[in-house]
Design a protein around this motif. Structure first.
Motif, PDB file in Angstrom:
ATOM      1  N   LEU A  74       0.924  -1.222   0.002  1.00  0.00           N
ATOM      2  CA  LEU A  74       0.088   0.127  -0.162  1.00  0.00           C
ATOM      3  C   LEU A  74       1.104   1.199  -0.013  1.00  0.00           C
ATOM      4  O   LEU A  74       1.833   1.196   0.666  1.00  0.00           O
ATOM      5  N   ARG A  75       0.563   2.199  -0.512  1.00  0.00           N
ATOM      6  CA  ARG A  75       1.217   3.532  -0.571  1.00  0.00           C
ATOM      7  C   ARG A  75       0.727   4.053   0.847  1.00  0.00           C
ATOM      8  O   ARG A  75      -0.171   3.764   1.568  1.00  0.00           O
ATOM      9  N   LYS A  88     -11.413  -6.638   5.329  1.00  0.00           N
ATOM     10  CA  LYS A  88     -12.074  -7.769   5.139  1.00  0.00           C
ATOM     11  C   LYS A  88     -11.666  -8.922   5.676  1.00  0.00           C
ATOM     12  O   LYS A  88     -11.006  -9.607   4.899  1.00  0.00           O
ATOM     13  N   PHE A  89     -11.485  -9.049   6.857  1.00  0.00           N
ATOM     14  CA  PHE A  89     -10.699 -10.252   7.420  1.00  0.00           C
ATOM     15  C   PHE A  89     -11.172 -11.534   7.337  1.00  0.00           C
ATOM     16  O   PHE A  89     -10.298 -12.446   6.952  1.00  0.00           O
ATOM     17  N   ILE A  94      -7.955  -6.183   1.697  1.00  0.00           N
ATOM     18  CA  ILE A  94      -7.901  -5.124   2.055  1.00  0.00           C
ATOM     19  C   ILE A  94      -8.515  -4.373   0.747  1.00  0.00           C
ATOM     20  O   ILE A  94      -8.093  -4.597  -0.170  1.00  0.00           O
ATOM     21  N   ARG A  95      -9.473  -3.617   0.799  1.00  0.00           N
ATOM     22  CA  ARG A  95     -10.137  -2.806  -0.056  1.00  0.00           C
ATOM     23  C   ARG A  95      -9.573  -1.361   0.114  1.00  0.00           C
ATOM     24  O   ARG A  95     -10.263  -0.366   0.541  1.00  0.00           O
ATOM     25  N   ALA A  96      -8.389  -1.124  -0.577  1.00  0.00           N
ATOM     26  CA  ALA A  96      -7.674   0.111  -0.604  1.00  0.00           C
ATOM     27  C   ALA A  96      -8.224   1.249  -1.451  1.00  0.00           C
ATOM     28  O   ALA A  96      -8.516   0.858  -2.600  1.00  0.00           O
ATOM     29  N   GLN A  97      -8.583   2.408  -1.078  1.00  0.00           N
ATOM     30  CA  GLN A  97      -8.806   3.312  -1.846  1.00  0.00           C
ATOM     31  C   GLN A  97      -7.475   3.958  -2.517  1.00  0.00           C
ATOM     32  O   GLN A  97      -6.702   4.443  -1.916  1.00  0.00           O
ATOM     33  N   CYS A  98      -7.529   3.977  -3.796  1.00  0.00           N
ATOM     34  CA  CYS A  98      -6.275   4.282  -4.434  1.00  0.00           C
ATOM     35  C   CYS A  98      -6.022   5.788  -4.404  1.00  0.00           C
ATOM     36  O   CYS A  98      -6.932   6.500  -4.476  1.00  0.00           O
ATOM     37  N   ARG A 109      -9.102  -0.941  -4.855  1.00  0.00           N
ATOM     38  CA  ARG A 109      -8.473  -2.094  -5.683  1.00  0.00           C
ATOM     39  C   ARG A 109      -8.402  -2.895  -4.362  1.00  0.00           C
ATOM     40  O   ARG A 109      -8.255  -2.492  -3.137  1.00  0.00           O
ATOM     41  N   ASP A 110      -8.570  -4.197  -4.479  1.00  0.00           N
ATOM     42  CA  ASP A 110      -8.548  -5.238  -3.506  1.00  0.00           C
ATOM     43  C   ASP A 110      -7.079  -5.694  -3.418  1.00  0.00           C
ATOM     44  O   ASP A 110      -6.363  -5.979  -4.444  1.00  0.00           O
TER      45      ASP A 110
END
Length: 191
Positions: A74-75, A88-89, A94-98, A109-110
């Protein structure tokens, strides 16, 4: 062109009164023992040759963020703006907001949650009381009205201090993303 600046990027920034960024090429990976030393420093241990341990604001949040970035890629902004409802354990996602978005479009992105990340987040969250819409890490709420730029600068400085304390003064936070990317590729080659 996704991670480099084009002549058009430069002209657009200058037209808006800004100073264009320069491309910087880095190929820095973690050396043998560095990860362990950094984790020790971020855990509050005093390195040999230092008078005292490093005191970093946020408790175990910076340690958890280090593990998150180095094992997920991740950034920095994607990590510190994570909210509980993006973890989402059960699915280990991890549903990361770009943070790199095209013309203001909000995209997600997942990112697979490796066991190291899963364990670190579970351990960290067991020390906190956080609701689903809250940030996972406390950095966005340290000061009222804090900006993303200020949070990014503060965290980069905190990581730099920790890396220096751990004996890795030439390491910077973005190198962790490069390390994570290399680890993902090595996993592919190992299987």
């Amino acid at each position: 062109g996704y991670s480099s600046y084009t002549p058009l990027d430069k002209r657009l920034v200058e037209a808006n009164g800004g100073t264009p960024k320069a491309d910087v090429a880095r190929d820095r990976r973690l050396h043998a023992g560095e990860e362990a030393r950094i984790i020790e420093v971020l855990s509050g241990h005093k390195p040999e040759g230092r008078r005292c341990a490093l005191h970093l604001q946020g408790g175990n949040a910076l340690l958890t963020m280090f593990i998150l970035i180095v094992y997920s890629g991740l950034r920095l902004r994607e990590a510190y703006t994570l909210k509980m409802n993006q973890l989402k354990f059960d699915e280990k996602i991890i549903r990361a907001q770009c943070s790199k978005q095209w013309r203001g479009a909000i995209k997600f992105r997942d990112v697979p949650m490796r066991p190291e990340v899963h364990d670190a987040l579970k351990s960290y969250l067991s020390t906190r009381l956080i609701s689903p819409d809250d940030y996972v890490f406390p950095f966005m709420t340290e000061d009222p009205g804090i900006t993303l730029k200020t949070v990014s600068h503060r965290l980069s400085t905190r990581f730099s201090s920790a890396f220096d304390f751990a004996g890795s003064p030439d390491l910077n936070e973005h190198d962790l993303r490069h390390e994570a990317t290399c680890r993902w590729l090595e996993m592919k080659d190992a299987g």
